[in-house]
Design a protein around this motif. Structure first.
Motif, PDB file in Angstrom:
ATOM      1  N   LEU A 180       4.058 -17.468  -3.370  1.00  0.00           N
ATOM      2  CA  LEU A 180       2.931 -16.547  -3.502  1.00  0.00           C
ATOM      3  C   LEU A 180       1.752 -16.962  -2.628  1.00  0.00           C
ATOM      4  O   LEU A 180       1.121 -16.121  -1.984  1.00  0.00           O
ATOM      5  CB  LEU A 180       2.489 -16.468  -4.974  1.00  0.00           C
ATOM      6  N   TYR A 181       1.477 -18.254  -2.583  1.00  0.00           N
ATOM      7  CA  TYR A 181       0.356 -18.708  -1.747  1.00  0.00           C
ATOM      8  C   TYR A 181       0.674 -18.519  -0.268  1.00  0.00           C
ATOM      9  O   TYR A 181      -0.204 -18.156   0.527  1.00  0.00           O
ATOM     10  CB  TYR A 181       0.044 -20.175  -2.038  1.00  0.00           C
ATOM     11  N   GLY A 182       1.928 -18.749   0.095  1.00  0.00           N
ATOM     12  CA  GLY A 182       2.313 -18.550   1.488  1.00  0.00           C
ATOM     13  C   GLY A 182       2.208 -17.097   1.920  1.00  0.00           C
ATOM     14  O   GLY A 182       1.851 -16.804   3.064  1.00  0.00           O
ATOM     15  N   MET A 183       2.495 -16.180   1.018  1.00  0.00           N
ATOM     16  CA  MET A 183       2.452 -14.758   1.339  1.00  0.00           C
ATOM     17  C   MET A 183       1.055 -14.152   1.215  1.00  0.00           C
ATOM     18  O   MET A 183       0.669 -13.290   2.000  1.00  0.00           O
ATOM     19  CB  MET A 183       3.412 -13.988   0.412  1.00  0.00           C
ATOM     20  N   LEU A 184       0.292 -14.604   0.217  1.00  0.00           N
ATOM     21  CA  LEU A 184      -0.986 -13.958  -0.087  1.00  0.00           C
ATOM     22  C   LEU A 184      -2.199 -14.795   0.303  1.00  0.00           C
ATOM     23  O   LEU A 184      -3.309 -14.272   0.401  1.00  0.00           O
ATOM     24  CB  LEU A 184      -1.062 -13.633  -1.584  1.00  0.00           C
ATOM     25  N   ILE A 194      -5.384  -7.551  -5.431  1.00  0.00           N
ATOM     26  CA  ILE A 194      -5.913  -6.760  -4.311  1.00  0.00           C
ATOM     27  C   ILE A 194      -5.053  -6.946  -3.065  1.00  0.00           C
ATOM     28  O   ILE A 194      -4.669  -5.979  -2.394  1.00  0.00           O
ATOM     29  CB  ILE A 194      -7.374  -7.156  -4.023  1.00  0.00           C
ATOM     30  N   LYS A 195      -4.724  -8.196  -2.730  1.00  0.00           N
ATOM     31  CA  LYS A 195      -3.972  -8.478  -1.492  1.00  0.00           C
ATOM     32  C   LYS A 195      -2.535  -8.000  -1.568  1.00  0.00           C
ATOM     33  O   LYS A 195      -1.893  -7.785  -0.531  1.00  0.00           O
ATOM     34  CB  LYS A 195      -4.034  -9.972  -1.198  1.00  0.00           C
ATOM     35  N   LEU A 196      -2.036  -7.823  -2.772  1.00  0.00           N
ATOM     36  CA  LEU A 196      -0.662  -7.354  -2.935  1.00  0.00           C
ATOM     37  C   LEU A 196      -0.475  -5.947  -2.357  1.00  0.00           C
ATOM     38  O   LEU A 196       0.636  -5.576  -1.953  1.00  0.00           O
ATOM     39  CB  LEU A 196      -0.307  -7.358  -4.427  1.00  0.00           C
ATOM     40  N   GLN A 197      -1.562  -5.187  -2.313  1.00  0.00           N
ATOM     41  CA  GLN A 197      -1.484  -3.801  -1.865  1.00  0.00           C
ATOM     42  C   GLN A 197      -1.355  -3.669  -0.350  1.00  0.00           C
ATOM     43  O   GLN A 197      -1.082  -2.587   0.160  1.00  0.00           O
ATOM     44  CB  GLN A 197      -2.726  -3.049  -2.335  1.00  0.00           C
ATOM     45  N   HIS A 198      -1.545  -4.770   0.385  1.00  0.00           N
ATOM     46  CA  HIS A 198      -1.562  -4.689   1.844  1.00  0.00           C
ATOM     47  C   HIS A 198      -0.419  -5.466   2.491  1.00  0.00           C
ATOM     48  O   HIS A 198      -0.496  -5.822   3.669  1.00  0.00           O
ATOM     49  CB  HIS A 198      -2.902  -5.233   2.369  1.00  0.00           C
ATOM     50  N   LEU A 199       0.632  -5.727   1.735  1.00  0.00           N
ATOM     51  CA  LEU A 199       1.763  -6.476   2.264  1.00  0.00           C
ATOM     52  C   LEU A 199       2.746  -5.582   2.987  1.00  0.00           C
ATOM     53  O   LEU A 199       2.901  -4.399   2.650  1.00  0.00           O
ATOM     54  CB  LEU A 199       2.495  -7.193   1.133  1.00  0.00           C
ATOM     55  N   SER A 200       3.434  -6.159   3.959  1.00  0.00           N
ATOM     56  CA  SER A 200       4.524  -5.437   4.612  1.00  0.00           C
ATOM     57  C   SER A 200       5.735  -5.415   3.686  1.00  0.00           C
ATOM     58  O   SER A 200       5.791  -6.147   2.690  1.00  0.00           O
ATOM     59  CB  SER A 200       4.899  -6.135   5.925  1.00  0.00           C
ATOM     60  N   HIS A 201       6.716  -4.591   4.036  1.00  0.00           N
ATOM     61  CA  HIS A 201       7.900  -4.444   3.187  1.00  0.00           C
ATOM     62  C   HIS A 201       8.650  -5.766   3.061  1.00  0.00           C
ATOM     63  O   HIS A 201       9.101  -6.136   1.962  1.00  0.00           O
ATOM     64  CB  HIS A 201       8.824  -3.381   3.760  1.00  0.00           C
ATOM     65  N   ASP A 202       8.796  -6.514   4.157  1.00  0.00           N
ATOM     66  CA  ASP A 202       9.529  -7.778   4.114  1.00  0.00           C
ATOM     67  C   ASP A 202       8.803  -8.795   3.253  1.00  0.00           C
ATOM     68  O   ASP A 202       9.435  -9.549   2.492  1.00  0.00           O
ATOM     69  CB  ASP A 202       9.707  -8.332   5.526  1.00  0.00           C
ATOM     70  N   VAL A 207       7.538 -11.732  -2.352  1.00  0.00           N
ATOM     71  CA  VAL A 207       6.618 -11.740  -3.491  1.00  0.00           C
ATOM     72  C   VAL A 207       7.329 -11.270  -4.756  1.00  0.00           C
ATOM     73  O   VAL A 207       7.069 -11.782  -5.850  1.00  0.00           O
ATOM     74  CB  VAL A 207       5.385 -10.866  -3.185  1.00  0.00           C
ATOM     75  N   LYS A 208       8.236 -10.307  -4.618  1.00  0.00           N
ATOM     76  CA  LYS A 208       9.008  -9.855  -5.775  1.00  0.00           C
ATOM     77  C   LYS A 208       9.860 -10.984  -6.332  1.00  0.00           C
ATOM     78  O   LYS A 208       9.947 -11.165  -7.564  1.00  0.00           O
ATOM     79  CB  LYS A 208       9.893  -8.673  -5.379  1.00  0.00           C
ATOM     80  N   VAL A 209      10.485 -11.753  -5.451  1.00  0.00           N
ATOM     81  CA  VAL A 209      11.271 -12.909  -5.890  1.00  0.00           C
ATOM     82  C   VAL A 209      10.385 -13.890  -6.660  1.00  0.00           C
ATOM     83  O   VAL A 209      10.748 -14.388  -7.730  1.00  0.00           O
ATOM     84  CB  VAL A 209      11.929 -13.608  -4.689  1.00  0.00           C
ATOM     85  N   ALA A 210       9.185 -14.165  -6.108  1.00  0.00           N
ATOM     86  CA  ALA A 210       8.264 -15.092  -6.768  1.00  0.00           C
ATOM     87  C   ALA A 210       7.815 -14.549  -8.126  1.00  0.00           C
ATOM     88  O   ALA A 210       7.710 -15.299  -9.106  1.00  0.00           O
ATOM     89  CB  ALA A 210       7.051 -15.351  -5.874  1.00  0.00           C
ATOM     90  N   GLY A 211       7.549 -13.240  -8.188  1.00  0.00           N
ATOM     91  CA  GLY A 211       7.139 -12.636  -9.451  1.00  0.00           C
ATOM     92  C   GLY A 211       8.216 -12.747 -10.518  1.00  0.00           C
ATOM     93  O   GLY A 211       7.928 -13.008 -11.687  1.00  0.00           O
ATOM     94  N   LEU A 212       9.476 -12.573 -10.112  1.00  0.00           N
ATOM     95  CA  LEU A 212      10.572 -12.695 -11.068  1.00  0.00           C
ATOM     96  C   LEU A 212      10.819 -14.152 -11.459  1.00  0.00           C
ATOM     97  O   LEU A 212      11.231 -14.438 -12.592  1.00  0.00           O
ATOM     98  CB  LEU A 212      11.840 -12.073 -10.494  1.00  0.00           C
TER      99      LEU A 212
END
Length: 507
Positions: A180-184, A194-202, A207-212
């Motif tokens: 999550l820190y690496g992505m956001l 807030i930053k989750l809304q501006h991510l690319s599809h990849d 982030v979905k993997v980290a959330g799960l």
């Protein structure tokens, strides 16, 4: 900036450390008085913070006055304040009960209880995921020592399994935080939303993997299926006041699921919205089923109570799976009820065990207890509350949850699972009561008389159930407000970034 927000975390740490210093260290009476005083002060502070957050809105505390997302921020919204008040009441009961002699079986009991309360309160207060991890570790370290308090082979075995599983959970937690820190580039909960809304599809896939992965970690803490197998034996092996205090531990995991998967992965998360919902429904139903089977198969009252906690976890997960503001408010009310009543039943099981001789709390024929009528009355009140029968708070909690399931499919699943699990609980607790109080031989004159401190502790917890009914209106107003804050991005995200809205922090 008010310093009131940090006190529920700071007070038990300072209190626990002072208990290690002379002249308090070498005098058990002084330790007891100081621990009781600290827990009473925590109740006062938590109640004040609840009133403030409910009437004035979310309170922020910025350590070092560093503005989020760059600094450490503590967030006292109605949900956090309510759960800290719950923790404080539970801590007072665990300390009172232990004052009857359980704190003499090992060292540093009162220090460890206060440190456990500090870790739990910190987990409720923190506004970022890394410090949630830190607070998890604080409460886990204290729980490791408390679990083996008093010694014994059974406690050591249960502690070993508990420690290993939680070390694995902590490792997964760190992996998820790293992703999550690496992505956001942040671990502040509001900033992540807030930053989750501006991510690319990849990037969203990672982030979905980290959330799960976080769901797995919180599922391990809350003992949801299939990560539940550690709980029954661990809780049954712990001493009575420790098991009562552990009743709040699974709720920290439930709280984390609500906080993270509502605020970060809520409606505003786009493609990542509600990523946990697909998993929560089957997990909730299966956890209820596992708890129901466990209660029917339990061989003693402590194990039965531990399996009842599994039923409560499944019920709370139903509230999370429904995903609505109404279901969250209902779940928070039920969380208050089940934590207090489950803790009371662990304490009652210990008192029963000490009056039945070698039979302890096992469901076998034994000699009659010296104070059978008193213990039967306490057991009856706790059992009625646990299964959710009127007129006590369990009925209101379950009714609110069932009312929140307003669609056809969710109604069918949630009503069937909750009501069938309740039926299993009624059968198990009825069988337990019949065996413990009616299948008796001669009077056991050697049984321990119930000490006043133990009776006060149990009464404190049990009286909360009718109080939750009498004051159901104000309590549900608070839980509904807590759910509304959690589900409203303007209150759970924007208000937590004082750089954008300084007035939210009380400046």
């Amino acid at each position: 900036m008010s310093h009131l927000v940090i006190l529920p975390f700071l007070l038990p740490i300072l209190g626990g450390l002072l208990l290690l210093l002379p002249p308090i260290q070498n005098a058990l009476i002084r330790q007891r008085i100081f621990a009781i005083f600290t827990s009473l002060l925590l109740i006062l502070v938590s109640a004040t913070l609840l009133h403030t957050s409910y009437t004035q809105g979310t309170q922020l505390y910025l350590l070092g006055n560093w503005q989020p997302p760059f600094g450490i921020v503590l967030v006292a919204d109605p949900l956090a304040a309510l759960l800290m008040l719950l923790t404080s009441v539970l801590g007072l009961a665990a300390i009172l009960f232990a004052c009857a002699g359980d704190d003499e079986t090992g060292m540093y009991y009162h220090t460890l209880i206060l440190l456990l309360m500090a870790g739990v309160n910190g987990a409720f207060l923190t506004g970022d995921l890394f410090n949630l991890f830190v607070c998890f570790e604080i409460l886990l370290i204290a729980s490791y020592a408390l679990l083996v308090h008093g010694g014994g082979k059974q406690k050591t075995q249960a502690s070993l399994h508990y420690v290993i599983l939680n070390l694995v959970g902590s490792s997964i937690f760190l992996i998820a935080l790293g992703i999550l820190y690496g992505m956001l580039g942040t671990l502040n909960i509001a900033d992540m939303a807030i930053k989750l809304q501006h991510l690319s599809h990849d990037d969203q896939l990672l982030v979905k993997v980290a959330g799960l992965l976080l769901l797995v970690v919180f599922g391990l803490k809350s003992a949801m299926l299939p990560l539940h197998f550690w709980l029954p034996r661990t809780y049954a092996a712990a001493s009575a006041p420790v098991a009562a205090m552990f009743a709040i531990m699974t709720k920290v995991g439930i709280y984390s699921i609500f906080r993270v998967h509502t605020v970060i992965f809520g409606e505003q998360a786009g493609e990542l919205a509600h990523i946990a919902q697909f998993w929560l429904w089957p997990i909730a139903i299966l956890t209820l089923f596992a708890g129901a089977v466990g209660t029917l198969a339990s061989s003693n009252l402590r194990l039965l109570t531990a399996n009842m906690i599994l039923i409560s976890v499944g019920t709370l997960l139903v509230g999370a799976a429904l995903g609505s503001e109404q279901s969250a408010g209902a779940a928070f009310y039920y969380l208050l009820h089940t934590t207090l009543v489950s803790a009371a039943m662990f304490l009652i099981a210990d008192m029963i065990s000490r009056q039945r001789g070698k039979a302890e709390d096992r469901f076998v024929q034994a000699r009659q207890m010296k104070q059978r009528d008193l213990l039967a009355g306490l057991y009856f009140v706790a059992a009625i509350a646990m299964v959710g029968m009127p007129p006590l708070s369990g009925f209101i909690g379950k009714a609110l949850l069932l009312q929140a399931a307003d669609s056809g499919a969710s109604m069918a699943w949630s009503w069937s699972a909750i009501l069938l699990a309740g039926l299993a609980a009624i059968i198990a607790l009825s069988r337990a009561g019949t065996t413990l109080f009616w299948r008796v031989t001669s009077l056991n004159e050697e049984g321990e008389q119930v000490p006043v401190a133990k009776l006060l502790a149990v009464s404190l917890l049990l009286i909360c159930s009718p109080l939750l009914v009498i004051f159901a209106g104000p309590v549900t107003a608070v839980t509904s407000t807590a759910a509304a804050v959690l589900h409203d991005p303007a209150l759970s995200v924007d208000a937590l970034l004082p750089a954008l809205n300084l007035s939210a922090g009380g400046y």
